[in-house]
Design a protein around this motif. Structure first.
Motif, short mmCIF file in Angstrom:
data_model
loop_
_atom_site.label_atom_id
_atom_site.label_comp_id
_atom_site.label_asym_id
_atom_site.label_seq_id
_atom_site.Cartn_x
_atom_site.Cartn_y
_atom_site.Cartn_z
N THR A 192 35.59 41.13 50.94
CA THR A 192 36.73 40.49 51.70
C THR A 192 36.66 39.27 51.46
N GLY A 193 37.36 38.21 51.80
CA GLY A 193 38.34 37.01 51.76
C GLY A 193 37.53 36.78 49.43
N ALA A 194 37.48 37.30 47.94
CA ALA A 194 36.99 37.95 46.96
C ALA A 194 38.10 36.67 46.26
N GLY A 195 38.44 35.87 47.25
CA GLY A 195 39.82 34.93 45.76
C GLY A 195 38.66 33.76 45.35
N ARG A 196 37.67 33.26 46.07
CA ARG A 196 37.64 32.40 45.34
C ARG A 196 36.42 31.91 45.84
N GLY A 197 35.23 31.18 45.68
CA GLY A 197 34.01 31.47 45.52
C GLY A 197 32.70 32.07 45.67
N ILE A 198 31.55 32.46 46.84
CA ILE A 198 31.26 33.32 46.62
C ILE A 198 32.02 34.94 46.45
N GLY A 199 32.40 35.08 47.18
CA GLY A 199 33.73 36.29 47.36
C GLY A 199 34.12 36.99 46.29
N ARG A 200 34.47 35.60 45.18
CA ARG A 200 34.69 36.21 43.81
C ARG A 200 34.24 36.58 43.00
N ALA A 201 32.63 35.53 43.22
CA ALA A 201 31.93 36.38 42.39
C ALA A 201 30.83 37.64 42.34
N HIS A 202 31.25 37.92 44.17
CA HIS A 202 31.02 39.22 44.67
C HIS A 202 32.07 40.19 42.98
N ALA A 203 32.80 40.19 43.73
CA ALA A 203 33.89 40.86 42.84
C ALA A 203 33.51 41.08 42.02
N LEU A 204 33.57 40.13 40.70
CA LEU A 204 33.04 39.69 39.60
C LEU A 204 32.39 41.15 39.21
N ALA A 205 31.14 40.73 40.33
CA ALA A 205 29.79 40.95 39.27
C ALA A 205 29.83 42.38 39.78
N PHE A 206 30.45 43.45 40.24
CA PHE A 206 30.32 44.23 40.82
C PHE A 206 31.51 45.08 39.61
N ALA A 207 32.36 44.33 39.66
CA ALA A 207 32.70 45.29 38.30
C ALA A 207 32.50 45.12 37.02
N ASP A 208 32.01 43.91 37.21
CA ASP A 208 30.78 43.99 35.99
C ASP A 208 29.73 45.16 35.67
N GLU A 209 29.57 45.29 36.71
CA GLU A 209 28.31 46.88 36.22
C GLU A 209 29.30 48.16 37.14
N GLY A 210 30.56 47.91 36.80
CA GLY A 210 31.15 49.50 36.96
C GLY A 210 32.15 49.56 37.38
#
Length: 305
Positions: free
Chosen positions: A13-31
């Protein structure tokens, strides 16, 4: 990357910017397959008409990952249910919920109005509870059907929630409430295979850019200690199957430093074995406080903070 979360389904949640965006990209990067949730609001929670969630989904897809957009309001109970259902409709399951959405309306306590109090408590505290409630219902049903998941919840508290922050009574109260919600959820949901932890991050975001404006990369190393991407590795690990057994904990994360916050715990005590008289308690309390030591200062109270 290592594929630590390969094929796991994650809601952020709150994944459009900032820390949330970083989380979303990092999870995707790990598959992981990611539901990127963001309603698209300004720093104070007002509507902007922007679509930051869709931009993050596009970033993930450009890198070869899988993601879908959610613009559900996490403070709306039905919206939170639809958010969880989005993961189930698109990916057939849910493994990880990262509660991150929030905004600030900072005021000194004597200037804080009711709407500013209610809005911040609602987006942070109810915005954690509502998705968690629906995710927990799904995981309980799965466990009862013999399909227990290695499910994970990562909530987002703050140093303000652990120690308080001058000018942020509403935010501090909401973030402290999130730590309480975390430990109760961990105790209740463990029987279904769910772990629940929280982080208290320090990073440069829209909410903190003025505070951390001067904290940039170190010239000698190029390491930007306040980059939001520094927070995400721990969140990804906590969202992985590898983190089984770690639950009910709050981790502080800043730059390259990770620490475990020491929560409220029973301290020094004196038991009379009978009801105290008010006049007896002065020296008793003085002795207890001397034995317990001084608490950490509230953020903003100590000029060094």
């Amino acid at each position: 990357m290592s594929g630590l979360c390969r094929d796991r389904v994650v809601v952020v949640t709150g994944a459009g910017r900032g820390i949330g965006r970083a989380h979303a990209l990092a999870f995707a990067d790990e598959g992981a397959r990611v539901v990127v949730n963001d309603i698209g609001v300004a720093l104070d929670g007002s509507a902007t008409g922007e679509g930051p969630a869709a931009r993050v989904v596009a970033e993930i897809e450009e890198l070869g990952g899988k993601a879908v957009t959610s613009t559900d309001d996490v403070t709306d109970f039905a919206g939170a249910r639809n958010l969880i259902d989005t993961a189930l409709r698109h990916f057939g399951r849910l493994d990880v919920l990262v509660n991150n959405a929030g905004f600030v309306r900072d005021r000194m306590l004597v200037n804080l109005n009711e709407d500013e109090w209610d809005a911040v408590i609602r987006v942070h505290l109810k915005g954690h509870f509502a998705p968690l409630r629906h995710a927990a219902g799904y995981w309980r049903a799965e466990a009862k059907a013999g399909r227990a998941r290695a499910a994970r919840v990562v909530n987002t508290s703050s140093g303000a929630g652990l120690l308080g922050s001058v000018g942020q009574a509403n935010y501090s109260a909401a973030k402290a409430g999130i730590t309480g919600l975390t430990v109760v959820a961990a105790a209740e949901l463990g029987r279904y295979g769910v772990t629940v932890n929280a982080i208290a991050p320090s990073a440069r975001t829209r909410m903190t850019e003025e505070v951390f404006a001067g904290d940039m990369a170190k010239p000698d190393s190029g390491f930007d200690a306040m980059a939001p991407e520094n927070v995400s590795p721990l969140v990804v690990w906590l969202g992985s199957a590898e983190s089984a057994g770690v639950t009910g904990r709050v981790f502080e994360v800043e730059g390259g430093k990770v620490s475990v916050a020491q929560a409220w715990r029973h301290g020094p005590a004196v038991d009379k074995g009978a009801r105290w008289e008010p006049g007896e308690l002065g020296p008793v309390v003085t002795g207890l406080l001397a034995e317990a030591g001084e608490p950490e200062p509230v953020y903003g109270q100590d000029a060094k903070r």
